[in-house]
Design a protein around this motif. Structure first.
Motif, mmCIF file in Angstrom:
data_model
loop_
_atom_site.group_PDB
_atom_site.id
_atom_site.type_symbol
_atom_site.label_atom_id
_atom_site.label_comp_id
_atom_site.label_asym_id
_atom_site.label_seq_id
_atom_site.Cartn_x
_atom_site.Cartn_y
_atom_site.Cartn_z
ATOM 1 N N MET A 1 -4.521 14.145 -6.176
ATOM 2 C CA MET A 1 -4.499 12.898 -5.429
ATOM 3 C C MET A 1 -5.869 12.469 -4.918
ATOM 4 O O MET A 1 -6.076 11.305 -4.594
ATOM 5 C CB MET A 1 -3.531 13.014 -4.244
ATOM 6 C CG MET A 1 -2.067 13.105 -4.631
ATOM 7 S SD MET A 1 -1.442 11.589 -5.401
ATOM 8 C CE MET A 1 -1.447 10.475 -4.003
ATOM 9 N N GLN B 1 0.819 -1.205 0.000
ATOM 10 C CA GLN B 1 0.000 0.000 0.000
ATOM 11 C C GLN B 1 0.859 1.263 0.000
ATOM 12 O O GLN B 1 0.572 2.219 -0.705
ATOM 13 C CB GLN B 1 -0.938 -0.005 1.216
ATOM 14 C CG GLN B 1 -2.053 -1.031 1.146
ATOM 15 C CD GLN B 1 -1.565 -2.442 1.446
ATOM 16 O OE1 GLN B 1 -0.549 -2.634 2.097
ATOM 17 N NE2 GLN B 1 -2.306 -3.428 0.963
ATOM 18 N N GLU B 2 1.938 1.238 0.791
ATOM 19 C CA GLU B 2 2.815 2.406 0.827
ATOM 20 C C GLU B 2 3.528 2.580 -0.511
ATOM 21 O O GLU B 2 3.689 3.700 -0.994
ATOM 22 C CB GLU B 2 3.829 2.280 1.961
ATOM 23 C CG GLU B 2 4.589 3.580 2.208
ATOM 24 C CD GLU B 2 5.456 3.526 3.441
ATOM 25 O OE1 GLU B 2 5.505 4.518 4.173
ATOM 26 O OE2 GLU B 2 6.103 2.478 3.662
ATOM 27 N N LEU C 1 6.474 10.820 2.471
ATOM 28 C CA LEU C 1 6.154 9.599 3.209
ATOM 29 C C LEU C 1 7.047 9.414 4.435
ATOM 30 O O LEU C 1 6.803 8.512 5.242
ATOM 31 C CB LEU C 1 6.278 8.381 2.296
ATOM 32 C CG LEU C 1 5.210 8.290 1.203
ATOM 33 C CD1 LEU C 1 5.467 7.086 0.308
ATOM 34 C CD2 LEU C 1 3.819 8.187 1.821
ATOM 35 N N ALA D 1 1.159 7.379 5.701
ATOM 36 C CA ALA D 1 0.259 7.397 4.557
ATOM 37 C C ALA D 1 -1.149 7.804 4.986
ATOM 38 O O ALA D 1 -1.843 8.534 4.278
ATOM 39 C CB ALA D 1 0.237 6.019 3.891
ATOM 40 N N LEU E 1 1.106 4.159 -2.900
ATOM 41 C CA LEU E 1 0.967 5.596 -2.685
ATOM 42 C C LEU E 1 2.174 6.345 -3.236
ATOM 43 O O LEU E 1 2.034 7.406 -3.857
ATOM 44 C CB LEU E 1 0.797 5.895 -1.195
ATOM 45 C CG LEU E 1 0.650 7.363 -0.809
ATOM 46 C CD1 LEU E 1 -0.480 8.032 -1.585
ATOM 47 C CD2 LEU E 1 0.410 7.496 0.696
ATOM 48 N N PHE F 1 -3.763 1.500 5.220
ATOM 49 C CA PHE F 1 -2.723 2.499 4.978
ATOM 50 C C PHE F 1 -1.894 2.711 6.233
ATOM 51 O O PHE F 1 -0.741 3.097 6.176
ATOM 52 C CB PHE F 1 -3.358 3.838 4.595
ATOM 53 C CG PHE F 1 -3.364 4.082 3.123
ATOM 54 C CD1 PHE F 1 -2.224 3.910 2.374
ATOM 55 C CD2 PHE F 1 -4.517 4.504 2.494
ATOM 56 C CE1 PHE F 1 -2.218 4.152 1.019
ATOM 57 C CE2 PHE F 1 -4.530 4.751 1.135
ATOM 58 C CZ PHE F 1 -3.385 4.573 0.401
ATOM 59 N N LEU G 1 -6.666 8.583 -4.692
ATOM 60 C CA LEU G 1 -6.677 7.949 -3.384
ATOM 61 C C LEU G 1 -7.967 7.186 -3.133
ATOM 62 O O LEU G 1 -7.965 6.151 -2.478
ATOM 63 C CB LEU G 1 -6.475 9.007 -2.283
ATOM 64 C CG LEU G 1 -5.053 9.559 -2.164
ATOM 65 C CD1 LEU G 1 -5.005 10.689 -1.150
ATOM 66 C CD2 LEU G 1 -4.075 8.459 -1.770
ATOM 67 N N LEU H 1 1.751 6.700 -6.887
ATOM 68 C CA LEU H 1 0.772 7.734 -7.215
ATOM 69 C C LEU H 1 1.374 9.126 -7.054
ATOM 70 O O LEU H 1 1.125 10.019 -7.861
ATOM 71 C CB LEU H 1 -0.467 7.601 -6.329
ATOM 72 C CG LEU H 1 -1.393 6.421 -6.600
ATOM 73 C CD1 LEU H 1 -2.559 6.436 -5.621
ATOM 74 C CD2 LEU H 1 -1.912 6.438 -8.037
ATOM 75 N N LEU H 2 2.163 9.291 -6.012
ATOM 76 C CA LEU H 2 2.781 10.601 -5.754
ATOM 77 C C LEU H 2 3.703 11.014 -6.897
ATOM 78 O O LEU H 2 3.675 12.170 -7.335
ATOM 79 C CB LEU H 2 3.566 10.566 -4.434
ATOM 80 C CG LEU H 2 2.742 10.643 -3.151
ATOM 81 C CD1 LEU H 2 3.617 10.313 -1.938
ATOM 82 C CD2 LEU H 2 2.135 12.036 -2.986
ATOM 83 N N VAL I 1 -3.379 10.942 3.599
ATOM 84 C CA VAL I 1 -4.754 10.799 3.104
ATOM 85 C C VAL I 1 -5.666 11.800 3.807
ATOM 86 O O VAL I 1 -6.503 12.460 3.172
ATOM 87 C CB VAL I 1 -5.270 9.362 3.324
ATOM 88 C CG1 VAL I 1 -6.766 9.272 3.032
ATOM 89 C CG2 VAL I 1 -4.508 8.383 2.434
ATOM 90 N N LEU J 1 -7.486 3.882 -4.679
ATOM 91 C CA LEU J 1 -6.520 3.081 -3.932
ATOM 92 C C LEU J 1 -7.102 2.614 -2.607
ATOM 93 O O LEU J 1 -6.888 1.477 -2.187
ATOM 94 C CB LEU J 1 -5.249 3.901 -3.684
ATOM 95 C CG LEU J 1 -4.041 3.135 -3.127
ATOM 96 C CD1 LEU J 1 -3.660 1.999 -4.061
ATOM 97 C CD2 LEU J 1 -2.867 4.073 -2.941
#
Length: 205
Positions: A128, A67-68, A90, A95, A71, A146, A132, A74-75, A99, A135
């Motif tokens: 995002m 999951q991290e 991060l 995370a 993310l 997360f 998000l 995505l970033l 969010v 995700l």
């Protein structure tokens, strides 16, 4: 593409580590949220990875959870956010906290991270938000999956913990004066470097 590595942790100097996989030492950069979850040296661990190839370097990033890593990916797709800034984001917050910032349009907290100006923070919130949601749905669980679980067991107190903490903050993009001030204010007797880094990062948000 290197997607996952399992090996013996032979070096730990936040935010970088070296993982020995069958005699080959892989250098990885990890966000502090993952760094806190690493075992002691000479212990075996598994990291999910993301490989970045540039003209001047080949960089490997490691994460304790899929999951991290998702993310992080995505970033770096956000305009103006590269791997180094994504790693810093991060490291400065979990995370789950990120969010929450996006959901609340919390620009003020995001701009406290090094390298994140107002325009970048606004872009993160806008770009995002929808990503998000997708995700989060894919990672649905009682605790959103997360949140990194607090199974971290503090390592024994080390020498030069303040120097190690300052060096880690500098590597994450903080200015020398910021790093020194944060470490000095967060330090208390008996802390190891990882605890001090965590407390210092929290003090700047």
């Amino acid at each position: 593409m290197i997607g996952r590595l399992t090996g013996v942790l032979v070096e730990k100097q936040a935010p970088e580590i070296v993982l020995d996989v069958n005699g080959v030492g892989y250098e990885l950069q990890v966000p502090m949220t993952s760094f806190y979850e690493l075992p002691e040296l000479e212990q075996t661990t598994t990291l999910y990875t993301h490989f970045v190839v540039r003209e001047d370097a080949q960089l490997l990033y490691g994460f304790k959870s899929k999951q991290e890593r998702a993310l992080f990916r995505l970033l770096i797709k956000t305009n103006g956010v590269g791997p180094k800034l994504a790693l810093t984001i991060l490291s400065g917050m979990t995370a789950n906290e990120f969010v929450n910032c996006v959901e609340r349009d919390d620009i003020a907290t995001l701009v406290k991270l090094p390298g994140v100006g107002k325009k970048t923070a606004e872009r993160l919130v806008v770009e995002m938000r929808d990503k998000l949601k997708t995700l989060l749905e894919a990672s649905a669980g009682s605790e959103r999956e997360f949140v990194l679980q607090s199974n971290y067991t503090p390592a024994p107190v080390e020498d030069n913990v303040e120097e190690d903490a300052i060096a880690a903050l500098l590597a994450l993009g903080y200015k020398p004066t910021q790093a020194s001030k944060a470490v000095a204010s967060a330090y208390s007797e008996g802390m190891n470097s990882e605890q001090l880094i965590k407390a210092s990062l929290k003090s700047m948000l």
